[in-house]
Design a protein around this motif. Sequence first.
Motif, PDB file in Angstrom:
ATOM      1  N   TYR A 141      34.492  50.102  45.625  1.00 17.75           N
ATOM      2  CA  TYR A 141      33.157  50.669  45.871  1.00 17.75           C
ATOM      3  C   TYR A 141      32.382  50.806  44.561  1.00 17.75           C
ATOM      4  CZ  TYR A 141      29.583  54.077  47.137  1.00 17.75           C
ATOM      5  OH  TYR A 141      28.391  54.735  47.323  1.00 17.75           O
ATOM      6  N   ASP A 142      33.055  51.284  43.520  1.00 22.85           N
ATOM      7  CA  ASP A 142      32.384  51.473  42.230  1.00 22.85           C
ATOM      8  C   ASP A 142      31.878  50.147  41.665  1.00 22.85           C
ATOM      9  OD1 ASP A 142      32.873  54.161  42.394  1.00 22.85           O
ATOM     10  OD2 ASP A 142      34.664  54.110  41.124  1.00 22.85           O
ATOM     11  N   LEU A 143      32.678  49.087  41.803  1.00 26.18           N
ATOM     12  CA  LEU A 143      32.253  47.767  41.319  1.00 26.18           C
ATOM     13  C   LEU A 143      31.061  47.247  42.111  1.00 26.18           C
ATOM     14  CD1 LEU A 143      35.702  46.013  40.692  1.00 26.18           C
ATOM     15  CD2 LEU A 143      33.980  46.584  38.965  1.00 26.18           C
ATOM     16  N   MET A 144      31.089  47.422  43.439  1.00 27.94           N
ATOM     17  CA  MET A 144      29.976  46.961  44.277  1.00 27.94           C
ATOM     18  C   MET A 144      28.702  47.717  43.953  1.00 27.94           C
ATOM     19  SD  MET A 144      31.722  46.363  48.021  1.00 27.94           S
ATOM     20  CE  MET A 144      30.142  45.947  48.731  1.00 27.94           C
ATOM     21  N   GLU A 145      28.818  49.021  43.727  1.00 28.37           N
ATOM     22  CA  GLU A 145      27.639  49.835  43.431  1.00 28.37           C
ATOM     23  C   GLU A 145      27.019  49.403  42.099  1.00 28.37           C
ATOM     24  OE1 GLU A 145      26.616  54.500  44.051  1.00 28.37           O
ATOM     25  OE2 GLU A 145      28.312  54.050  42.751  1.00 28.37           O
TER      26      GLU A 145
ATOM     27  N   GLN B 242      36.153  44.149  52.262  1.00 21.39           N
ATOM     28  CA  GLN B 242      35.492  43.578  51.098  1.00 21.39           C
ATOM     29  C   GLN B 242      36.486  43.498  49.948  1.00 21.39           C
ATOM     30  OE1 GLN B 242      33.232  46.173  52.652  1.00 21.39           O
ATOM     31  NE2 GLN B 242      32.511  44.420  53.813  1.00 21.39           N
ATOM     32  N   VAL B 243      36.840  42.273  49.568  1.00 20.50           N
ATOM     33  CA  VAL B 243      37.687  42.075  48.389  1.00 20.50           C
ATOM     34  C   VAL B 243      36.745  41.851  47.212  1.00 20.50           C
ATOM     35  CG1 VAL B 243      39.460  40.668  47.308  1.00 20.50           C
ATOM     36  CG2 VAL B 243      39.552  41.112  49.768  1.00 20.50           C
ATOM     37  N   VAL B 244      36.706  42.800  46.294  1.00 21.17           N
ATOM     38  CA  VAL B 244      35.767  42.777  45.167  1.00 21.17           C
ATOM     39  C   VAL B 244      36.496  42.253  43.935  1.00 21.17           C
ATOM     40  CG1 VAL B 244      34.124  44.112  43.820  1.00 21.17           C
ATOM     41  CG2 VAL B 244      34.606  44.753  46.188  1.00 21.17           C
ATOM     42  N   VAL B 245      36.010  41.132  43.407  1.00 22.16           N
ATOM     43  CA  VAL B 245      36.646  40.462  42.262  1.00 22.16           C
ATOM     44  C   VAL B 245      35.838  40.761  41.006  1.00 22.16           C
ATOM     45  CG1 VAL B 245      37.442  38.274  41.313  1.00 22.16           C
ATOM     46  CG2 VAL B 245      37.440  38.629  43.797  1.00 22.16           C
ATOM     47  N   ASP B 246      36.514  41.308  39.997  1.00 17.84           N
ATOM     48  CA  ASP B 246      35.854  41.612  38.722  1.00 17.84           C
ATOM     49  C   ASP B 246      36.206  40.506  37.736  1.00 17.84           C
ATOM     50  OD1 ASP B 246      34.551  42.778  36.656  1.00 17.84           O
ATOM     51  OD2 ASP B 246      35.965  44.428  36.378  1.00 17.84           O
TER      52      ASP B 246
ATOM     53  N   SER C 245      27.332  38.640  41.034  1.00 21.39           N
ATOM     54  CA  SER C 245      26.294  39.383  40.327  1.00 21.39           C
ATOM     55  C   SER C 245      26.973  40.202  39.242  1.00 21.39           C
ATOM     56  CB  SER C 245      25.537  40.309  41.293  1.00 21.39           C
ATOM     57  OG  SER C 245      24.644  41.146  40.589  1.00 21.39           O
ATOM     58  N   GLN C 246      26.516  40.038  37.983  1.00 17.38           N
ATOM     59  CA  GLN C 246      27.070  40.739  36.834  1.00 17.38           C
ATOM     60  C   GLN C 246      28.586  40.544  36.739  1.00 17.38           C
ATOM     61  OE1 GLN C 246      25.686  44.792  36.310  1.00 17.38           O
ATOM     62  NE2 GLN C 246      23.885  44.396  37.575  1.00 17.38           N
ATOM     63  N   GLY C 247      29.023  39.351  37.085  1.00 14.15           N
ATOM     64  CA  GLY C 247      30.443  39.033  36.975  1.00 14.15           C
ATOM     65  C   GLY C 247      31.291  39.563  38.117  1.00 14.15           C
ATOM     66  N   VAL C 248      30.661  40.138  39.147  1.00 15.98           N
ATOM     67  CA  VAL C 248      31.388  40.696  40.283  1.00 15.98           C
ATOM     68  C   VAL C 248      31.114  39.857  41.532  1.00 15.98           C
ATOM     69  CG1 VAL C 248      31.657  42.702  41.803  1.00 15.98           C
ATOM     70  CG2 VAL C 248      31.334  43.035  39.345  1.00 15.98           C
ATOM     71  N   THR C 249      32.183  39.448  42.203  1.00 20.45           N
ATOM     72  CA  THR C 249      32.062  38.667  43.434  1.00 20.45           C
ATOM     73  C   THR C 249      32.644  39.462  44.591  1.00 20.45           C
ATOM     74  OG1 THR C 249      32.323  36.612  42.179  1.00 20.45           O
ATOM     75  CG2 THR C 249      32.645  36.487  44.570  1.00 20.45           C
ATOM     76  N   VAL C 250      31.919  39.497  45.707  1.00 23.06           N
ATOM     77  CA  VAL C 250      32.396  40.192  46.907  1.00 23.06           C
ATOM     78  C   VAL C 250      32.800  39.151  47.934  1.00 23.06           C
ATOM     79  CG1 VAL C 250      31.830  41.775  48.771  1.00 23.06           C
ATOM     80  CG2 VAL C 250      30.961  42.212  46.475  1.00 23.06           C
ATOM     81  N   ILE C 251      34.065  39.203  48.330  1.00 23.70           N
ATOM     82  CA  ILE C 251      34.588  38.302  49.360  1.00 23.70           C
ATOM     83  C   ILE C 251      34.725  39.101  50.650  1.00 23.70           C
ATOM     84  CG2 ILE C 251      36.487  36.782  50.026  1.00 23.70           C
ATOM     85  CD1 ILE C 251      37.230  36.632  47.044  1.00 23.70           C
ATOM     86  N   GLN C 252      33.983  38.706  51.690  1.00 22.71           N
ATOM     87  CA  GLN C 252      34.086  39.394  52.970  1.00 22.71           C
ATOM     88  C   GLN C 252      35.204  38.764  53.788  1.00 22.71           C
ATOM     89  OE1 GLN C 252      30.842  41.305  55.063  1.00 22.71           O
ATOM     90  NE2 GLN C 252      31.121  39.859  56.743  1.00 22.71           N
TER      91      GLN C 252
END
Length: 805
Positions: A49-53, A419-423, A449-456
């Motif tokens: 959640y913190d990465l997505m925000e 949501q798999v959030v990739v940093d 976005s900003q090096g973060v990818t969200v995989i649904q």
Amino acid sequence: MARWCYRHRLVVLLLWVGALFGLGFAGSAAGTNYADTFTLPNTDSTRAYDLMEKAFPERSGDTDTVVWKVDDGSVRDASVRSRIAPALEEIGRMKGVGDVSSPYAAQGATQISENGRIAYAQVTFTEQANGVPKELVQDVVDTSQDAERAGLQVELGGQAITRIQEPPTGIAEMVGIMAAAVVLFLAFGSLFAMLLPLIVAIAALGTGLMATSLLSHVTDVPEVAPLLGSLIGLGVGIDYALFIVTRHRRGILRGMKPEESAVTALNTSGRAVLFAGGTVCIALAGMLVMNMRFLDGVVVATSLTVVLSVLAATTLLPALLGLLGMRVLSRKQRRRLAATGPEPAEASGLAARWSSYVQKRPRSIAAGALVVMVILALPVLSIRLGATDQGNHKDSTTTRQAYDLLAEGFGPGFNGPLQVVVDGGDAAALVSTIRSTEGVAQVAAAPPSQGVTVIQVVPTTSPQSEKTDQLIDRLRDDVIPESGTEAHVGGVTAVFKDFAAVTGDRLPYFVAAIITLGFLLLMVAFRSLVVPLTAALMNLIAAAASFGVLVAIFQWGWGTGLLGLGKEGPITAFLPVIMLSLLFGLSMDYQVFLVSRMHEEWVHTKDNARAVRVGLAETSRVINCAALIMICVFSAFVLSGDMEGAMAGIGLAAAVALDAFILRTALVPAAMHLLGNSNWWLPAGLEKRLPHLAVEPREEEVSEPHARVPDADGGSTVIHGFVRTPDGAPVEGAALTLLSKGGRQLDRVTSLADGSYIVSVPSAGSYLLAVTAAEHPSRARHVMVGAEPLVYDVELAEDEVDAVN
């Protein structure tokens, strides 16, 4: 304080009315700012959640869904598109709507099912669900459903949509208050007496809810907190006032003046209310041990309401008693009091007969009660914590219809995507690996976005399925570590799974904390090790049985249709903590009111059998009445429209019913009869070190057990004399009862054949001597006893009792 409030009743009333209207005005002007903060520190879903925000701050508004289905043809047909597309465009132009993603747009092909019969559009508001005006949500619903026609079904789902389906605020509270009013009227037989607990509870609840709404601007208070505050506030507010009013009415019926009776009631039952309210707040504060931000706001709201309930019972109630005076009794009671004099102090009726029955058969009653509780507790072995969602709503709601349509068109896992959030790292390789993982239906990666990818990730199973939980574990434990990529699994389903896991891990510490605190409080109050140990065991038994009922109804689905509830599912993850806090506090209330009377009798008589019998006989009726009121109040929250509220209401109603009707009136007194004098055992060394905390004040100091004839060297004395008719004939069999100023029975004797009697008096002071005899009306007189025995002859006449000496 009670006497001051009684005499300055108008000042107290004005202060309460001013507080109620002042807080109401401030609350209305400021509005509310409730926030559901489900994130947990140091959990995988929180990191996601913190990465997505950080990467996607624009995705802050609530997203709801419009779903439509055609019976024949395809949603791509011009006849369907011509009705749906204009409606979506109109919704997109509404103020407060940020975006509408249509399946008819260039990138909307994935929003149409494979068979072409179901499609959906996502409506993103500019605010979170609790901040979206209900008028706007209703406009979205009306505009969407106006596009319906024969063969075209349109439904809507989402948090904002759920809010407009809820019944009007206050329906559950009003139903609970009306049910409580009926019970109170049947118990008191007086309209004014019935109104007293209701007024006190409403005043406390009103100030509590308004204060909670103001606090929501300075701290995180979840939306469920006011509902739980209402639930507990109504219950304890009515019950606390009920205990005090019952004691006050009993004092008047036994010959006391209204002011003295009110002061005595506050000094006895009022102390028990203060102690009981303190135990409830301590139990609620125990939730802080869980270290969950979501629960902090619940603790604030519920504790504040309990504190105000105690304050109202100890200040507003004596002021109201001063206004009513003798009208706190029914007309029938006032006429009987004027005609026949005060009532005898000894308890009678069904409660007294049941108390004697428990004393005669403690083993069979204890065994029977224990078997019932164990049977009811069995379902708790299969409890599963999780989250309720719109799939648990009633079949008739549009949110449930939308949920079912999405599951039909896109698979059951579509309603709870992960949501798999990739940093950083290689997101494409991880997408490929996840796609081949067992239990995965669909995978799609959003632009980084900003090096973060969200995989649904859409699971093949529903959000509440155990297989979905297993998929989350598989992703976290195997798939992501083996890929060598730093990624975290988030989404609503993952958040609630983490919530359930953390709750399960920390629950034993929470239970240990509140049980230990309760044990220490009762040990100090009742100067015993066995009484608090018994209370702790009973609380655990009551908790297990109530959760068993909860599992049978909400998880197994037994009776959900009869109760008008939705589909069965797991027990909400945070509910055990909240329910255990409330249940522990309420159980302690009943234990305090029951055992305080037993302890009072034990202190004066040192006779355990008598103490348990008298305590049960004099308190069981008011405890059962209080429990019935709580059951009505809690059960009414099924009408709240909130699944968590319904769970808490049914669970607490079951817990109170089992606690009051089985534990406190059967198992506890039976166990105390079996334990005998060891109930009151406390090591001498510990006795000297413990502070003194009097739940009920000692009205007289008695150093020796109750005796018919006192020792010559003791501080006690006697009243003796003869009971005669006006013509001097002795009256045999007249019952003479000596009462303290507080209305407690000190001695009871029967006159002999020559009319003589002798009653034991513990010490010099003022007492009430009540006399009843066949064919003569009951009478009572205040007597002053000095250091020497008092000679007091009684003459029975048709209209009064006269003192000859």
